[in-house]
Design a protein around this motif. Structure first.
Motif, PDB file in Angstrom:
ATOM      1  N   UNK A 122     -13.071   0.009   0.619  1.00 23.84           N
ATOM      2  CA  UNK A 122     -13.876   1.706   0.328  1.00 23.84           C
ATOM      3  C   UNK A 122     -15.211   1.673  -1.197  1.00 23.84           C
ATOM      4  N   UNK A 123     -13.994   0.848  -2.189  1.00 21.21           N
ATOM      5  CA  UNK A 123     -14.799   0.949  -3.075  1.00 21.21           C
ATOM      6  C   UNK A 123     -15.909  -0.290  -3.343  1.00 21.21           C
ATOM      7  N   UNK A 124     -15.808  -1.714  -2.731  1.00 23.63           N
ATOM      8  CA  UNK A 124     -16.577  -2.453  -2.585  1.00 23.63           C
ATOM      9  C   UNK A 124     -17.998  -1.368  -1.437  1.00 23.63           C
ATOM     10  N   UNK A 125     -17.729  -0.860  -0.615  1.00 22.38           N
ATOM     11  CA  UNK A 125     -19.074  -0.359   0.074  1.00 22.38           C
ATOM     12  C   UNK A 125     -19.847   0.677  -1.050  1.00 22.38           C
ATOM     13  N   UNK A 126     -18.804   1.362  -1.603  1.00 22.24           N
ATOM     14  CA  UNK A 126     -19.886   1.867  -2.397  1.00 22.24           C
ATOM     15  C   UNK A 126     -20.337   1.595  -3.925  1.00 22.24           C
ATOM     16  N   UNK A 127     -20.012   0.278  -3.988  1.00 24.14           N
ATOM     17  CA  UNK A 127     -20.442  -0.864  -5.207  1.00 24.14           C
ATOM     18  C   UNK A 127     -21.931  -1.026  -4.630  1.00 24.14           C
ATOM     19  N   UNK A 128     -21.854  -1.371  -2.914  1.00 23.08           N
ATOM     20  CA  UNK A 128     -23.016  -2.181  -2.539  1.00 23.08           C
ATOM     21  C   UNK A 128     -24.108  -1.086  -2.735  1.00 23.08           C
ATOM     22  N   UNK A 129     -23.560  -0.014  -1.727  1.00 25.15           N
ATOM     23  CA  UNK A 129     -24.304   1.094  -1.431  1.00 25.15           C
ATOM     24  C   UNK A 129     -24.982   1.237  -2.682  1.00 25.15           C
ATOM     25  N   UNK A 383     -17.072  -7.048   4.316  1.00 21.41           N
ATOM     26  CA  UNK A 383     -16.425  -6.403   3.647  1.00 21.41           C
ATOM     27  C   UNK A 383     -16.053  -5.485   5.346  1.00 21.41           C
ATOM     28  N   UNK A 384     -16.251  -5.057   6.188  1.00 19.55           N
ATOM     29  CA  UNK A 384     -15.956  -4.868   7.345  1.00 19.55           C
ATOM     30  C   UNK A 384     -15.673  -5.666   8.105  1.00 19.55           C
ATOM     31  N   UNK A 385     -17.261  -7.112   8.842  1.00 19.14           N
ATOM     32  CA  UNK A 385     -16.681  -7.658   9.267  1.00 19.14           C
ATOM     33  C   UNK A 385     -15.559  -8.095   9.711  1.00 19.14           C
ATOM     34  N   UNK A 386     -14.946  -8.688   8.245  1.00 19.74           N
ATOM     35  CA  UNK A 386     -14.043  -9.592   8.108  1.00 19.74           C
ATOM     36  C   UNK A 386     -12.655  -8.680   7.410  1.00 19.74           C
ATOM     37  N   UNK A 387     -12.959  -8.010   6.601  1.00 11.16           N
ATOM     38  CA  UNK A 387     -11.252  -6.862   6.418  1.00 11.16           C
ATOM     39  C   UNK A 387     -11.231  -6.208   7.137  1.00 11.16           C
ATOM     40  N   UNK A 388     -12.305  -5.732   7.802  1.00 15.64           N
ATOM     41  CA  UNK A 388     -12.007  -4.061   8.317  1.00 15.64           C
ATOM     42  C   UNK A 388     -11.634  -4.530  10.158  1.00 15.64           C
ATOM     43  N   UNK A 450     -15.303  -0.260 -13.111  1.00 18.67           N
ATOM     44  CA  UNK A 450     -14.376   0.743 -13.814  1.00 18.67           C
ATOM     45  C   UNK A 450     -13.271   0.841 -12.453  1.00 18.67           C
ATOM     46  N   UNK A 451     -13.973   0.854 -11.672  1.00 17.36           N
ATOM     47  CA  UNK A 451     -12.950   0.676 -10.353  1.00 17.36           C
ATOM     48  C   UNK A 451     -12.007  -0.619  -9.785  1.00 17.36           C
ATOM     49  N   UNK A 452     -13.038  -1.872  -9.580  1.00 18.49           N
ATOM     50  CA  UNK A 452     -12.267  -2.542  -9.666  1.00 18.49           C
ATOM     51  C   UNK A 452     -12.025  -4.404 -10.343  1.00 18.49           C
ATOM     52  N   UNK A 453     -12.432  -4.171 -11.368  1.00 20.31           N
ATOM     53  CA  UNK A 453     -12.557  -4.754 -12.668  1.00 20.31           C
ATOM     54  C   UNK A 453     -11.046  -4.999 -13.102  1.00 20.31           C
ATOM     55  N   UNK A 474      -7.420   1.544  -8.756  1.00 23.08           N
ATOM     56  CA  UNK A 474      -8.399   1.610  -7.930  1.00 23.08           C
ATOM     57  C   UNK A 474      -9.094   3.146  -7.855  1.00 23.08           C
ATOM     58  N   UNK A 475      -8.135   3.545  -7.474  1.00 22.47           N
ATOM     59  CA  UNK A 475      -8.467   5.234  -7.227  1.00 22.47           C
ATOM     60  C   UNK A 475      -9.010   6.184  -8.201  1.00 22.47           C
ATOM     61  N   UNK A 476      -8.240   5.529  -9.816  1.00 24.54           N
ATOM     62  CA  UNK A 476      -8.010   6.325 -10.653  1.00 24.54           C
ATOM     63  C   UNK A 476      -9.602   6.282 -11.567  1.00 24.54           C
ATOM     64  N   UNK A 477     -10.098   4.419 -11.160  1.00 20.61           N
ATOM     65  CA  UNK A 477     -11.033   4.257 -11.944  1.00 20.61           C
ATOM     66  C   UNK A 477     -11.833   4.913 -11.372  1.00 20.61           C
TER      67      UNK A 477
END
Length: 564
Positions: A122-129, A383-388, A450-453, A474-477
């Motif tokens: 979820x965090x990755x998709x928000x960053x990508x967008x 992220x979507x194809x492999x991880x999900x 904030x969320x991933x690093x 991740x959620x807090x960041x």
């Protein structure tokens, strides 16, 4: 001549697609589609990372920020380049040694948790967008100035967004990581060539950087604003010394002391959390190769951003005098100052190379957009194809099915980013930000930092990190960053608002603290020693560990065999 420039641009776009098709993987393998078979060499990968990283924010945005805010614009160049220092020191080698396909996959494997993987997706998709949208905006701005008219009833800006998104989506879905790697490497070399040519042309005309800074600093810094239906110049406020005039060569034209520090920290911290950049380290053959790739990237980034700063200054110094001799600049300027700062390099290109020069620089800008969009779409696909899809929706999926799931994710995310870019009007946002493209990309850096690093680095270097701690971090960041963003858009970009719009300096320590506290009260992965060895052990250590496991397995099989 405009027709010739457009033909050159179209020919280049076709060539990019043909390269991607020609060297695409011949077999439907997720390893080839997502990671180019993990056989990308050091220099090739460094050039590809630069092509991935030097986006519209770098090619157009850094020069635009310097143009509109002087010394404060250099913080973008500094932060973008310095972001690879922590990657070199803390991330590149252990990340590649551990392996996997993406940041969520790495976190899920290292912490042995599907919950961590889903949260990271979820965090990755928000960053990508949030990173994709400004790239599409940059393509629209470039097309608008280069071509000046739309296609099929679309405005010039909308046409640029649609054309760029369509072309690069086709490239990614057909060529995967292998095709994208080579096209990104070639695209970076073209980007650098455009900068070098323009720098040579400007210096050859008699431009001298130190003298130019002194000249443009002689008068207070002023930029166009649109009020009452008219454009007019308005003096910039001095953020460091309120009440005093601000000059081009002084800090404080856009950020106060807190804002400058927050911006640098956001850009430096954010780089290590960018999914499209970190995924590239999985394509290196070894951890050593990943580290050497980063060394090359640092050198190339230093050269690239130094040229961007020089050219932004050149535009500020040279365009006002040229406006009186070139009527076409009247449509773009107010009293010799560009209304849209992202036009700085494009205007310089036309001044020193005519329509062909404009076409060359515009092509470089679109290349920057296309190259970065390609990397972002691939990161989204992984992220979507492999991880999900491959791991949870259809665990029994064939390699072909998994690749097609990734391609479907590419099409969906590309369409969404284009739709968001089409809803924006860059000229209406210019007064709020030094460069709308650079600022929007900074938001992506802020969310990543904030969320991933924090969780990413703790997971690599702290043995006690747990799945519960990672999810909480991740959620807090993410929540802190989004809350500060929303508050900052209301408060404005003055005073405390500067930090609210670049929240990493607050959100990252908070995320790290929460992750540590929760981890101290929860259980580490069952196979911690083996996972830690995979991250930080030498090749000999890992071979010995595998041999020991094989030996133990063989002894167990011997004892469990039929008794004679």
């Amino acid at each position: 001549m405009i027709t010739a420039s457009v033909l050159i641009l179209v020919a280049l776009l076709i060539a990019v697609i043909m390269v991607g098709i020609f060297i695409r993987p011949r077999r439907a393998s997720t390893l080839d589609f997502y990671l180019a078979g993990q056989r990308v060499g050091v220099v090739t990968n460094a050039c590809a990372i630069c092509g991935d990283y030097f986006s519209a924010a770098s090619f157009l945005g850094v020069a635009a920020s310097v143009y509109v805010s002087g010394l404060d614009g250099i913080w973008y160049a500094t932060g973008f380049a310095a972001g690879f220092v922590p990657v070199l020191l803390f991330v590149a080698a252990p990340l590649r040694r551990f392996g996997e396909f993406s940041i969520p996959d790495f976190l899920g494997r290292r912490l042995e948790s599907d919950r961590v993987r889903f949260t990271a997706v979820v965090a990755v998709q928000l960053i990508i967008l949030s990173y994709l949208v400004p790239q599409a905006v940059g393509s629209g701005i470039t097309w608008e100035l280069l071509v000046g008219h739309g296609i099929a009833g679309l405005s010039p800006y909308a046409t640029g967004v649609v054309v760029a998104t369509t072309v690069i989506t086709a490239l990614v879905t057909l060529g995967g990581m292998r095709g994208t790697t080579w096209t990104q490497a070639i695209q970076f070399l073209l980007l650098l060539a455009a900068f070098v040519w323009l720098a040579i042309a400007v210096v050859g005309s008699g431009f001298h950087y130190a003298d130019a800074v002194a000249d443009v600093s002689a008068e207070p810094l002023a930029n166009p604003v649109h009020t009452g239906g008219q454009w007019q110049l308005e003096a910039e406020a001095n953020r460091l010394h309120p009440g005093e005039a601000i000059h081009f060569g002084e800090p404080g034209g856009r950020y106060g002391p807190l804002g400058q520090f927050a911006l640098i920290m956001t850009l430096v911290m954010g780089t290590a959390g960018l999914p499209h950049i970190m995924n590239r380290y999985f394509t290196s053959p070894t951890g050593t190769a990943a580290r050497m790739t980063t060394v090359w990237v640092l050198g190339l980034a230093g050269l690239f951003y130094a040229l961007a700063v020089m050219l932004g200054t050149a535009a500020r110094a040279l365009i006002p005098a040229a406006a009186s001799r070139h009527p076409w600049l009247d449509e773009l300027t107010v009293d010799g100052v560009l209304r849209v700062p992202e036009h700085a390099l494009l205007a310089l290109g036309r001044l020193y190379g005519g329509q062909a020069g404009l076409g060359f620089i515009a092509t470089g800008a679109l290349i920057a957009v296309l190259s970065t969009i390609a990397g972002l779409l691939l990161a989204s696909a992984a992220s979507w194809g492999h991880d999900v899809y491959e791991r949870h929706i259809n665990p029994r999926a064939t390699q072909r099915q998994a690749v097609w799931a990734g391609r479907g994710a590419v099409l969906t995310v590309a369409g969404l980013s284009a739709a968001l870019a089409l809803s924006l009007r860059p000229d209406s946002l210019t007064a709020m930000f030094p460069s709308i493209v650079a600022t929007m990309v900074t938001w992506a850096f802020a969310f990543a930092g904030s969320a991933l690093t924090p969780v990413f680095i703790l997971t690599i270097w702290w043995r006690r990190m747990t799945a519960a701690g990672a999810v909480a971090g991740i959620v807090t960041g993410a929540v802190t960053a989004i809350t500060m963003f929303a508050t900052g858009t209301i408060a404005g970009d003055r005073g405390l608002g500067e930090m609210l719009l670049t929240p990493t300096v607050v959100a990252a320590p908070l995320a790290a603290g929460v992750a540590v506290v929760i981890s101290l009260y929860t259980r580490t992965p069952a196979n911690l020693e083996r996972l830690w060895l995979r991250l930080h052990g030498t090749a000999a250590d890992r071979r010995a560990e595998r041999l020991a496991r094989l030996t133990i397995s063989g002894v167990a099989d011997l004892h469990s065999g039929p008794q004679r």
